[in-house]
Design an enzyme around this catalytic site. Structure first.
Site, mmCIF file in Angstrom:
data_model
loop_
_atom_site.group_PDB
_atom_site.id
_atom_site.type_symbol
_atom_site.label_atom_id
_atom_site.label_comp_id
_atom_site.label_asym_id
_atom_site.label_seq_id
_atom_site.Cartn_x
_atom_site.Cartn_y
_atom_site.Cartn_z
ATOM 1 C CG HIS A 26 4.734 1.051 7.219
ATOM 2 N ND1 HIS A 26 5.806 1.331 6.405
ATOM 3 C CD2 HIS A 26 3.858 2.080 7.035
ATOM 4 C CE1 HIS A 26 5.598 2.454 5.751
ATOM 5 N NE2 HIS A 26 4.418 2.940 6.125
ATOM 6 C CB CYS A 56 3.392 5.776 8.026
ATOM 7 S SG CYS A 56 1.673 5.516 7.527
#
Length: 490
Positions: free
Chosen positions: A154, A162
């Site tokens: 992202h 992440c």
């Protein structure tokens, strides 16, 4: 007669409505890929020109490879010959954890392995500008009892499990993926590695307890590198299997279960031969590097993940953490400026000097040597090959920054780098508090995403709203001090 006519009319209307619903269902997945201005941005002209130069179509299939230690994400795209070629390499703004696979919810690890990304995993309304879900855990992870959820690639340049890019970068990657889906690709492969799977890196990390797992996914890497085709991935006996086909004369289709015994299968001769030759070369070089005394990597207790140096250089006292180049002379991605806006929420790796002193791995003991090999090479009298065999190389995680971290980084007033020439700033530095990654599903809770029945027009826009582990596969090392430092996170 009237009742009969009325009945037929009602049945006809019902059939038409059912057909319309079916059509909307077919198009709805694609429509959701570009349901707002952020997700509808066109592929930059400079990147389209690069595709043309490399004989690629805008909507041809893609494949993504990612490397933690080098902090780089590669986008590969199929050219008109049918093979995948490298389109562009993006520096990763931030990843968290250590080298090694994700094992459990809350360990801050970013996943490693092979995953499949479908249109449903693309999130145009992400709280982190744009994102796609990696698909962790896959069948292999689940077979080992590994846990975790909402592991994303992202924007926002801040990570707790992440892979975080800048908003400008994820907008470009998202657009390329969106076009591949519009072109008919049903899913693209996402390959995540600890580092480039070279002999130099394998020699440096040869005593890492995650090496059995890395050997296993290296085989998939080798399949891709010798064919430049997306390897078919299956799972059985708690391991990965790449490009399996049914044996000659078999009449039953292959059926795989990650927790069950592998069915009888073979690897196509042309692929098996090319992979075997590559692995023999790799093992010979690996043994040579070890024999000349290549230093062993050290465990970096207290350093949480990494950041590409192009971003670290733009942050006061920024550190690359675990993302320094693995090999002397390794070609680095060259950027005159950081490719995108670095938000005040960025959480760079901790200063290695302030972390606990690095702890070297214990000398490799006979009893703890990895039992699986990188490949099954043909017998050779080569001295390096013999040495390689002797040492065992032969035959929803939250991602947003906490309020405290946000205040700290905001007070540091990091410089905002100018975006690359081919991209324009998509939004000012974040002024609002980012929600925790458990709320990743949507960034706009005021209404439902706008759905479009057919492919939406591409237009430039700025968003105004804007387990029981097996010895061959599982790591045996603890996650250092991450559990104690971040026990509050999922």
């Amino acid at each position: 007669m009237i009742h009969r006519t009325t009945g037929r009319a009602i049945m006809t209307l019902a059939a038409l409505l059912a057909g319309a619903a079916l059509l909307a269902g077919c198009n709805g997945e694609d429509a959701s890929l570009a349901s707002n201005a952020k997700a509808n941005q066109p592929v930059p002209p400079k990147l389209v020109a690069a595709m043309t130069e490399k004989d690629m179509d805008l909507q041809s299939p893609i494949l993504i490879r990612l490397f933690k230690q080098e902090a780089e994400l590669e986008v590969w795209k199929q050219n008109r010959s049918g093979k995948f070629a490298l389109l562009k390499t993006y520096p990763i703004c931030r990843w968290s954890g250590d080298l090694g696979p994700k094992v459990r919810e809350g360990d801050r690890q970013a996943p490693e392995g092979f995953y499949s990304i479908t249109p449903a995993q693309m999130n145009p309304r992400s709280a982190y500008y744009l994102s796609f879900n990696t698909g962790y855990p896959n069948a292999f992870d689940k077979s080992l009892g590994r846990t975790g959820s909402e592991l994303m690639v992202h924007g926002d340049c801040s990570s707790r499990g992440c892979y975080a890019m800048t908003d400008e970068q994820i907008a470009e990657i998202y657009a390329v993926g969106r076009e591949s889906f519009f072109g008919g690709q049903r899913a693209f492969q996402f390959q995540a590695y600890p580092f480039h799977m070279t002999p130099a890196n394998l020699a440096k990390h040869r005593n890492n307890p995650n090496m059995p797992f890395w050997k296993m996914i290296k085989e998939g890497n080798d399949h891709f590198e010798v064919t430049h085709q997306e390897p078919k991935v299956e799972f059985c006996e708690h391991k990965y299997v790449f490009d399996p086909v049914a044996p000659s004369g078999s009449t039953k289709p292959l059926q795989f279960n990650a927790s069950a015994q592998c069915p009888a299968y073979v690897i196509p001769d042309d692929i098996a031969s090319a992979v075997r030759e590559k692995q023999e070369r790799d093992n010979t070089e690996l043994a040579r590097l070890i024999s000349k005394g290549t230093p062993v990597a050290r465990l970096n207790t207290g350093i949480d993940g990494g950041m590409n140096r192009v971003f670290a250089a733009k942050i006061p006292e920024g550190q690359t953490g675990l993302s320094d180049p693995a090999e002397p002379g390794l070609k680095l991605t060259a950027y005159s400026t950081a490719p995108g806006t670095i938000p005040p929420t960025v959480n760079p790796p901790r200063d290695p000097a302030a972390a606990t002193a690095a702890i070297p791995y214990e000398p490799e003991a006979e009893a703890t040597r990895p039992s699986s090999s990188l490949l099954a090479p043909s017998p050779s009298s080569n001295i390096f090959s013999n040495l390689a065999r002797k040492i065992g190389f032969g035959t929803a995680d939250t991602t947003a920054t906490t309020a405290t971290a946000t205040k700290q980084t905001a007070s540091a007033k990091p410089k905002t780098a100018a975006p690359a020439a081919h991209t324009a700033p998509l939004r000012p530095a974040l002024a609002e508090k980012r929600p925790a990654h458990g709320t990743e599903k949507t960034a706009d809770k005021s209404g439902k995403p706008k759905q479009v029945a057919t492919r939406p027009p591409l237009k430039p826009a700025i968003d105004a709203d804007a387990a029981t582990p097996t010895p061959s596969a599982a790591p045996v090392a603890s996650r250092n001090s991450f559990d104690s430092r971040f026990s509050a996170f999922r």
